[in-house]
Design a protein around this motif. Sequence first.
Motif, mmCIF file in Angstrom:
data_model
loop_
_atom_site.group_PDB
_atom_site.id
_atom_site.type_symbol
_atom_site.label_atom_id
_atom_site.label_comp_id
_atom_site.label_asym_id
_atom_site.label_seq_id
_atom_site.Cartn_x
_atom_site.Cartn_y
_atom_site.Cartn_z
ATOM 1 N N ALA A 61 -21.345 -20.914 79.732
ATOM 2 C CA ALA A 61 -21.588 -20.303 81.049
ATOM 3 C C ALA A 61 -21.984 -18.832 80.902
ATOM 4 C CB ALA A 61 -20.346 -20.427 81.926
ATOM 5 N N ALA A 62 -21.299 -18.125 80.000
ATOM 6 C CA ALA A 62 -21.622 -16.712 79.776
ATOM 7 C C ALA A 62 -23.011 -16.558 79.172
ATOM 8 C CB ALA A 62 -20.573 -16.074 78.863
ATOM 9 N N THR A 63 -23.379 -17.465 78.254
ATOM 10 C CA THR A 63 -24.711 -17.428 77.636
ATOM 11 C C THR A 63 -25.795 -17.651 78.678
ATOM 12 O OG1 THR A 63 -23.814 -18.242 75.538
ATOM 13 C CG2 THR A 63 -26.184 -18.446 75.865
ATOM 14 N N THR A 64 -25.583 -18.648 79.545
ATOM 15 C CA THR A 64 -26.552 -18.924 80.618
ATOM 16 C C THR A 64 -26.654 -17.749 81.576
ATOM 17 O OG1 THR A 64 -26.099 -21.299 80.497
ATOM 18 C CG2 THR A 64 -27.119 -20.480 82.521
ATOM 19 N N VAL A 66 -23.949 -5.681 80.201
ATOM 20 C CA VAL A 66 -23.037 -4.985 79.285
ATOM 21 C C VAL A 66 -21.699 -5.705 79.227
ATOM 22 C CG1 VAL A 66 -21.725 -2.850 78.927
ATOM 23 C CG2 VAL A 66 -24.151 -2.724 79.519
ATOM 24 N N GLY A 67 -21.175 -6.108 80.407
ATOM 25 C CA GLY A 67 -19.896 -6.815 80.446
ATOM 26 C C GLY A 67 -19.947 -8.150 79.716
ATOM 27 N N LEU A 68 -21.029 -8.900 79.910
ATOM 28 C CA LEU A 68 -21.168 -10.195 79.238
ATOM 29 C C LEU A 68 -21.287 -10.025 77.725
ATOM 30 C CD1 LEU A 68 -23.627 -11.934 81.722
ATOM 31 C CD2 LEU A 68 -21.311 -12.713 81.183
ATOM 32 N N LYS A 69 -22.041 -9.022 77.289
ATOM 33 C CA LYS A 69 -22.209 -8.797 75.851
ATOM 34 C C LYS A 69 -20.911 -8.335 75.201
ATOM 35 C CE LYS A 69 -27.179 -7.932 75.632
ATOM 36 N NZ LYS A 69 -28.263 -6.956 75.340
#
Length: 206
Positions: free
Chosen positions: A148-151, A70-73
Amino acid sequence: MASKGKEVEGGVGRDAATPSNPRGIPQAPFVDKVEDYVTSRADVEPTLRRFQELIAKYQFMEQNLQRRVVGLKDKMPDIQKTLDTVRFLQMRKDEEDPIETTFELNETLHAKAKIPPTDEVYIWLGANVMLSYPIEEAEQLLDSKLKAATTSLQNCEEDLDFLREQITTMEVAVARVYNWDVVQKRKEKEEEEKTKGKKSETASDG
């Protein structure tokens, strides 16, 4: 639990003998033969307790990963938007005319602004910290953060799928041990009734 049965790892952690996924989450034991884990009905309760503990730990990890996803999205669209803005400013840095735009003061208030060509931008890094970067460095920084966030998101989603599989495996294991206990209980009752029947026949013959 009897020493003849297989030991069930009580904690979810790295173990050289336990297969795991690329992020070190251990694979749940697959209970093909219940007799490999329990040798008598006395082993059933501690084995079920260990299985339930593993399920609870997998579920705890699942909840933490769900919060991370949730945080990354939430964060990734902001990084992408900032990166797009930096790239736009970089395209316009050799222009002479300023860019007319609006910027957000708060959720309901915006103001008009003229942005002159620039070689420098300011980026929020979090924790009320803002630093200035040359545009090229800012683009590299934001691009690396987005990658980095995508990975990290892909890894989290893979780990969530893996955890769901382990939870299902352990739930099946619990059901198999429980059903084994029911069958053994029935057999013991039948044996007990047969023994009582034989004693009654012996008494009547006497």
